[in-house]
Design an enzyme around this catalytic site. Structure first.
Site, PDB file in Angstrom:
ATOM      1  N   THR A 129       0.816  -1.218   0.000  1.00 39.24           N
ATOM      2  CA  THR A 129       0.000   0.000   0.000  1.00 39.24           C
ATOM      3  C   THR A 129       0.847   1.264   0.000  1.00 39.24           C
ATOM      4  O   THR A 129       1.878   1.350   0.680  1.00 39.24           O
ATOM      5  CB  THR A 129      -0.923   0.012   1.232  1.00 39.24           C
ATOM      6  OG1 THR A 129      -1.671  -1.199   1.254  1.00 39.24           O
ATOM      7  CG2 THR A 129      -1.876   1.190   1.178  1.00 39.24           C
ATOM      8  N   GLU A 246      -3.734 -14.942   2.177  1.00 36.99           N
ATOM      9  CA  GLU A 246      -3.753 -13.764   3.051  1.00 36.99           C
ATOM     10  C   GLU A 246      -5.172 -13.503   3.562  1.00 36.99           C
ATOM     11  O   GLU A 246      -5.377 -13.201   4.749  1.00 36.99           O
ATOM     12  CB  GLU A 246      -3.249 -12.538   2.295  1.00 36.99           C
ATOM     13  CG  GLU A 246      -3.286 -11.266   3.131  1.00 36.99           C
ATOM     14  CD  GLU A 246      -2.744 -10.048   2.385  1.00 36.99           C
ATOM     15  OE1 GLU A 246      -2.957  -8.922   2.874  1.00 36.99           O
ATOM     16  OE2 GLU A 246      -2.124 -10.222   1.324  1.00 36.99           O
ATOM     17  N   ARG A 247      -6.159 -13.640   2.692  1.00 41.31           N
ATOM     18  CA  ARG A 247      -7.544 -13.383   3.098  1.00 41.31           C
ATOM     19  C   ARG A 247      -8.063 -14.480   4.021  1.00 41.31           C
ATOM     20  O   ARG A 247      -8.860 -14.206   4.925  1.00 41.31           O
ATOM     21  CB  ARG A 247      -8.408 -13.217   1.850  1.00 41.31           C
ATOM     22  CG  ARG A 247      -8.124 -11.874   1.182  1.00 41.31           C
ATOM     23  CD  ARG A 247      -8.610 -11.736  -0.220  1.00 41.31           C
ATOM     24  NE  ARG A 247      -8.237 -10.408  -0.719  1.00 41.31           N
ATOM     25  CZ  ARG A 247      -8.183 -10.051  -1.996  1.00 41.31           C
ATOM     26  NH1 ARG A 247      -8.485 -10.928  -2.933  1.00 41.31           N
ATOM     27  NH2 ARG A 247      -7.827  -8.833  -2.336  1.00 41.31           N
ATOM     28  N   ARG A 272     -21.348 -10.808  36.666  1.00 41.81           N
ATOM     29  CA  ARG A 272     -21.779  -9.437  36.964  1.00 41.81           C
ATOM     30  C   ARG A 272     -23.281  -9.415  37.262  1.00 41.81           C
ATOM     31  O   ARG A 272     -24.057 -10.051  36.545  1.00 41.81           O
ATOM     32  CB  ARG A 272     -21.483  -8.547  35.747  1.00 41.81           C
ATOM     33  CG  ARG A 272     -21.840  -7.100  35.939  1.00 41.81           C
ATOM     34  CD  ARG A 272     -20.785  -6.360  36.715  1.00 41.81           C
ATOM     35  NE  ARG A 272     -21.068  -4.936  36.779  1.00 41.81           N
ATOM     36  CZ  ARG A 272     -20.299  -4.065  37.417  1.00 41.81           C
ATOM     37  NH1 ARG A 272     -19.209  -4.468  38.039  1.00 41.81           N
ATOM     38  NH2 ARG A 272     -20.615  -2.785  37.426  1.00 41.81           N
ATOM     39  N   GLN A 340     -21.728  -4.298  24.104  1.00 45.13           N
ATOM     40  CA  GLN A 340     -22.965  -3.774  24.696  1.00 45.13           C
ATOM     41  C   GLN A 340     -23.329  -4.515  25.984  1.00 45.13           C
ATOM     42  O   GLN A 340     -23.766  -3.901  26.966  1.00 45.13           O
ATOM     43  CB  GLN A 340     -24.106  -3.883  23.688  1.00 45.13           C
ATOM     44  CG  GLN A 340     -25.385  -3.170  24.100  1.00 45.13           C
ATOM     45  CD  GLN A 340     -25.254  -1.654  24.045  1.00 45.13           C
ATOM     46  OE1 GLN A 340     -24.358  -1.121  23.399  1.00 45.13           O
ATOM     47  NE2 GLN A 340     -26.128  -0.957  24.753  1.00 45.13           N
ATOM     48  N   LEU A 341     -23.129  -5.797  25.986  1.00 40.64           N
ATOM     49  CA  LEU A 341     -23.463  -6.594  27.167  1.00 40.64           C
ATOM     50  C   LEU A 341     -22.490  -6.359  28.322  1.00 40.64           C
ATOM     51  O   LEU A 341     -22.792  -6.707  29.467  1.00 40.64           O
ATOM     52  CB  LEU A 341     -23.507  -8.078  26.803  1.00 40.64           C
ATOM     53  CG  LEU A 341     -24.662  -8.492  25.881  1.00 40.64           C
ATOM     54  CD1 LEU A 341     -24.541  -9.954  25.517  1.00 40.64           C
ATOM     55  CD2 LEU A 341     -26.019  -8.213  26.528  1.00 40.64           C
TER      56      LEU A 341
END
Length: 385
Positions: A129, A246-247, A272, A340-341
């Site tokens: 790149t 690579e992918r 928790r 989120q949890l």
């Protein structure tokens, strides 16, 4: 909760997984915070991995490698993901750089570099790149112009994994600037060459412990024998041939990341409490965890299929693109649910789930963006009649 058994695993790979897991748990996991602070891993991590036979495991023994298959590389990629590390660029070093040398290098190039990569004496990078070009490798501007028995390399590269520590860099350059794909070649550039400069280690959103940096080539003179495979104009073909692996590396890592995030979230939501009961006791939590578990299972099934194909030499370009696209997109969505949890703690960088979330975002970009993957897939689709 770990992954179901994969059809490509066997007793040898299970033993190797034990070694890889122990190494990642003991050598990497306790040091992740330091890697992030230093923006790179310790040099000793590479040499220690080399001593244990964890580098270049799919390279033949005659070149110092482990004599295994890509399955060995995949096991190490998974175990690294399970401990939550994104700093160590071993998958690129062993699964990409070493395989360019193995597949296309001259016998002299292979004998010189592969044992060094396998031992950890040398760290490898590949520079594709450029600041002005992303996925369009035909439009690169870095040049390697023949001058007698040398090539003179000029240009700049960016987003280079292992760039700050690399001892050898495979540089994608134009040996014939008047041509597009047919003008591309790959050059072997040692980091101690005059005119080679490293830029700053880039301040990324995630993968902060990885030494991703800019590289500059100012009239860097290399011997003509440093042309990979001693063949001009073959670089684009070489890149296209290696990109499926690579992918798949990205896809394997993403599949393991979903599984690792699920395990973290199960532990957290069961320990928790909110309103006098474990978070896992709420229906919404169970539903979200069930969604992530299903995403993990479906992704794993597809990646296992791709692994089997690749080990037989049958993984084609569109299927590899599907694997990379699917796994990276699923991983980001699944880990977002896990964040989120975790509530507010999911947004704290010292929590592994937060690092996983920020680290994974680039999986939809590097190795070819999601949009490029869809473009590749679409090109291979044909009407049934």
């Amino acid at each position: 909760m770990r992954r179901p058994a994969s059809p490509w695993m066997d007793e040898d790979l299970e033993s190797f997984r034990d070694l890889a897991r122990t190494f990642c748990e003991k050598e990497i996991k306790p040091n992740i915070e330091r890697y992030i602070a230093n923006k790179q891993v310790d040099r000793e991590l590479w040499t220690r991995a080399g001593e244990l036979g964890l580098l270049c495991t799919s390279i033949p023994e005659e070149y110092g490698g482990g004599g295994g298959t890509f399955a060995h590389e995949a096991v190490l990629i998974e175990e690294q993901a399970y401990v939550g590390d994104s700093s160590w660029g071993a998958s690129l070093h062993s699964g990409i750089v070493a395989h360019y040398l193995l597949s296309y290098g001259t016998e002299e190039q292979k004998q010189h570099w592969l044992p060094r990569l396998a031992s950890g004496e040398a760290i490898g990078a590949i520079a594709m790149t450029e600041p002005g070009t992303g996925s369009d490798l035909q439009s690169i501007r870095t040049k390697a112009i023949r001058s007698g028995e040398e090539y003179v390399v000029n240009g700049a590269k960016t987003f280079i994994t292992n760039g700050a520590m690399a001892d050898v860099v495979l540089v994608v350059a134009k040996t014939d600037p008047s041509q597009a794909a047919s003008g591309v070649s790959i050059m072997i550039v040692e980091a101690d060459r005059e005119g080679f400069r490293r830029g700053r280690v880039l301040d990324k959103v995630g993968m902060k412990g990885q030494d991703t940096c800019e590289l500059f080539f100012d009239d860097v003179r290399i011997p003509a024998t440093n042309l990979l495979g001693n063949a001009e104009g073959q670089g684009f073909f070489q890149l296209m041939e290696q990109l499926p692996q690579e992918r798949l590396i990205v896809a394997v890592s993403c599949a393991a990341a979903i599984e690792g995030a699920l395990e973290l979230t199960l532990d957290y939501t069961n320990s928790r409490e909110a309103f006098g009961r474990p978070i896992y006791g709420f229906q919404n939590t169970k539903f979200k965890v069930a969604e992530v578990a299903t995403e993990a299972r479906v992704t794993r099934a597809f990646i296992d299929e791709c692994m089997v194909l690749h080990l037989k030499g049958e993984l084609d370009i569109p299927t590899a693109a599907m694997a990379k696209y699917w796994a990276s997109e699923r991983a980001m969505k699944s880990v977002d649910k896990c964040v989120q949890l975790h509530g507010g703690y999911g947004y704290m960088s010292e929590y592994p789930i937060a690092r996983a979330w920020s680290d994974l975002r680039v999986s939809q970009i590097y190795g070819g963006t999601t949009e490029i993957m869809k473009e590749i897939i679409a090109r291979f689709l044909q009407p049934s009649r």
